[in-house]
Enzyme design. Structure first.
Site, mmCIF file in Angstrom:
data_model
loop_
_atom_site.group_PDB
_atom_site.id
_atom_site.type_symbol
_atom_site.label_atom_id
_atom_site.label_comp_id
_atom_site.label_asym_id
_atom_site.label_seq_id
_atom_site.Cartn_x
_atom_site.Cartn_y
_atom_site.Cartn_z
ATOM 1 N NE ARG A 53 -0.508 1.509 3.660
ATOM 2 C CZ ARG A 53 0.620 2.191 3.804
ATOM 3 N NH1 ARG A 53 1.777 1.599 3.994
ATOM 4 N NH2 ARG A 53 0.614 3.497 3.749
ATOM 5 N N GLY A 54 0.275 2.416 -0.115
ATOM 6 C CA GLY A 54 1.064 3.642 -0.242
ATOM 7 C C GLY A 54 1.311 3.887 -1.726
ATOM 8 C CB ALA A 55 0.932 6.966 -3.733
ATOM 9 N NE ARG A 90 -6.097 0.887 -2.193
ATOM 10 C CZ ARG A 90 -5.492 1.411 -1.122
ATOM 11 N NH1 ARG A 90 -4.229 1.136 -0.852
ATOM 12 N NH2 ARG A 90 -6.141 2.219 -0.305
ATOM 13 C CD GLN A 203 -3.670 2.703 6.673
ATOM 14 O OE1 GLN A 203 -4.311 3.092 7.647
ATOM 15 N NE2 GLN A 203 -4.215 2.592 5.480
ATOM 16 C CG ASP A 244 -2.814 7.900 -1.604
ATOM 17 O OD1 ASP A 244 -2.832 8.433 -0.479
ATOM 18 O OD2 ASP A 244 -2.480 6.724 -1.788
ATOM 19 C CE LYS A 255 -5.544 5.693 3.987
ATOM 20 N NZ LYS A 255 -6.517 4.867 3.195
HETATM 21 O O1 MRU Z 1 -4.699 3.307 1.896
HETATM 22 P P1 MRU Z 1 -3.215 3.466 1.918
HETATM 23 O O2 MRU Z 1 -2.567 2.932 3.149
HETATM 24 O O3 MRU Z 1 -2.568 2.952 0.656
HETATM 25 O O4 MRU Z 1 -3.018 5.021 1.933
HETATM 26 C C1 MRU Z 1 -1.720 5.545 1.889
HETATM 27 C C2 MRU Z 1 -1.675 6.992 2.131
HETATM 28 O O5 MRU Z 1 -2.675 7.662 2.203
HETATM 29 C C3 MRU Z 1 -0.335 7.591 2.174
HETATM 30 O O6 MRU Z 1 -0.330 8.699 3.018
HETATM 31 C C4 MRU Z 1 -0.005 8.051 0.753
HETATM 32 O O7 MRU Z 1 -0.073 6.973 -0.161
HETATM 33 C C5 MRU Z 1 1.311 8.611 0.655
HETATM 34 S S1 MRU Z 1 2.450 7.273 0.709
HETATM 35 C C6 MRU Z 1 3.945 7.844 0.458
#
Ligand code: MRU
Length: 369
Positions: A53-55, A90, A203, A244, A255
């Site tokens: 997960r995470g962009a 996603r 998270q 994201d 998030k």
């Molecule tokens: O749903 P997630 O855990 O994938 O969401 C991630 C986030 O919102 C992070 O803050 C975002 O991707 C930045 S990650 C470097």
């Protein structure tokens, strides 16, 4: 980054050159488990179920997913259909579509199958390495901001609040929001991090706290609603979050709950920074609230909370069995609430002119939108 003295990344290509290895982020912090991925169904599930997960990380996973699609497909139509499934796993983080499209475009330049496989492998690895490098640079630029605050405070502890996990687990290396923290810590700046737990999937409490703990960085996990109170009492010097998807006009999807932190920061005169690699800008979009797709996730993520029980990791139901729940996973913080962006090319204000001054080669793309 180092975990108990061992260098570790959240994703890598196995020595066989065909299997993706990932840290299963659903199991952290109580168990560090590695998963092997070698089919497109597994790639899609890993992204959707937030094994990864995470962009930036789901971008890298999508790029390696193109390799997996190539290895599992019978013809071009089959391959492109599999890539589409990976890309759609996603909706909110733009890195996923960006990385899949970039890798597919490179693969299609190859004629023979063996050439295409080699191209997919190279391109996915290049994307992962570039993200790691961008995050390192974000760390250097952002650490300068933290050092300035430290100097302004006469060397007293700088308190940084962060939301969700925008750490190395989300990004291959360094993280986005955490990169300035890691670099400033390495430089000896006295700092402390307020870690929003980040309901519903926690998270922050599970992943950011684990990362910071492994790096020996002082931190405190707080309930999501505590940030405003801490800001009112002068206990937060800056907020740094990830994103994201960010429009070329500076609206930030991140998030769920990020927007409320930005409002509280504005009300209390606390600088609110967003750290991002250029791969997270969506150069086509201009109005984040109207245009960024917000993922709706399962209500059960709200209804149940996971944690360590005397019998191992388990889930408990919180609300009454019959109560419905809703789970919008992201929100949009308008550019006007953002103090600045920390990018691999430096820090800029949250407006189109300042963003494009850092990324002039994107002027064409954003004006076409
Ligand atoms: O749903 P997630 O855990 O994938 O969401 C991630 C986030 O919102 C992070 O803050 C975002 O991707 C930045 S990650 C470097």
């Amino acid at each position: 980054m180092n975990v108990d003295g061992q260098p570790m990344r959240p994703i890598w290509l196995d020595a066989d050159g065909t299997t993706i290895k990932v840290i299963d982020q659903r199991r952290l912090p109580h168990s560090l488990e590695i998963l092997s991925i070698s089919t497109v169904d597994q790639v899609v599930d890993a992204i959707r179920e937030m094994v990864v997960r995470g962009a930036p990380l789901i971008g890298a996973t999508g790029a390696y997913g193109v390799l997996v699609a190539l290895l599992n497909s019978r013809n071009d139509a089959d391959f492109l259909d599999m890539c589409r499934r990976v890309k759609d796993a996603r909706p909110t983080a733009v890195n996923l579509a960006w990385a899949v499209e970039r890798t597919v475009a490179v693969v299609m330049r190859g004629a023979a199958r063996a050439d295409r496989v080699a191209l997919a492998r190279q391109e996915a690895t290049a994307i992962a390495e570039e993200e790691a490098d961008r995050c390192r640079r974000i760390g250097e630029h952002g650490a300068a901001l933290v050092e300035n605050l430290s100097q302004a405070k006469g060397g007293r502890t700088v308190h940084i609040l962060t939301h969700c996990n925008a750490g190395w687990l989300a990004c291959v290396e360094w993280g986005t929001a955490t990169a300035p923290i890691y670099v400033a810590h390495e430089k000896g700046v006295d700092l402390h991090v307020w870690v929003d737990e980040t309901r519903p999937l926690n998270q922050g409490a599970r992943l950011t706290a684990w990362e910071l703990g492994k790096a020996g960085i002082r931190h405190t996990v707080i309930a999501d609603n505590a940030g405003g109170h801490l800001m009112q009492h002068g206990l937060v010097d800056m907020v740094i979050v990830g994103t994201d998807r960010t429009t070329c006009t500076g609206d930030v999807a991140n998030k769920i709950g990020t927007y409320l932190k930005a409002l509280a920061a504005r009300d209390n005169g606390v600088p609110f920074y967003v750290a991002l690699p250029s791969s997270t800008f969506d150069w086509q979009l201009r109005d984040g609230i109207a245009q960024i797709p917000i993922e709706d996730r399962s209500a059960d993520e709200v209804r149940y909370v996971q944690g360590l029980t005397p019998h191992g990791v388990g889930q408990v139901l919180v609300p009454p069995e019959a109560s419905p729940a809703a789970n919008p996973a992201f929100d949009v913080t308008p550019a006007r609430l953002v103090t600045g962006f920390i990018t691999e090319r430096g820090v800029c204000a949250a407006n189109e002119a300042a963003i494009l001054a850092l990324f002039p080669e994107k002027k064409q793309e954003s004006s076409v939108a």
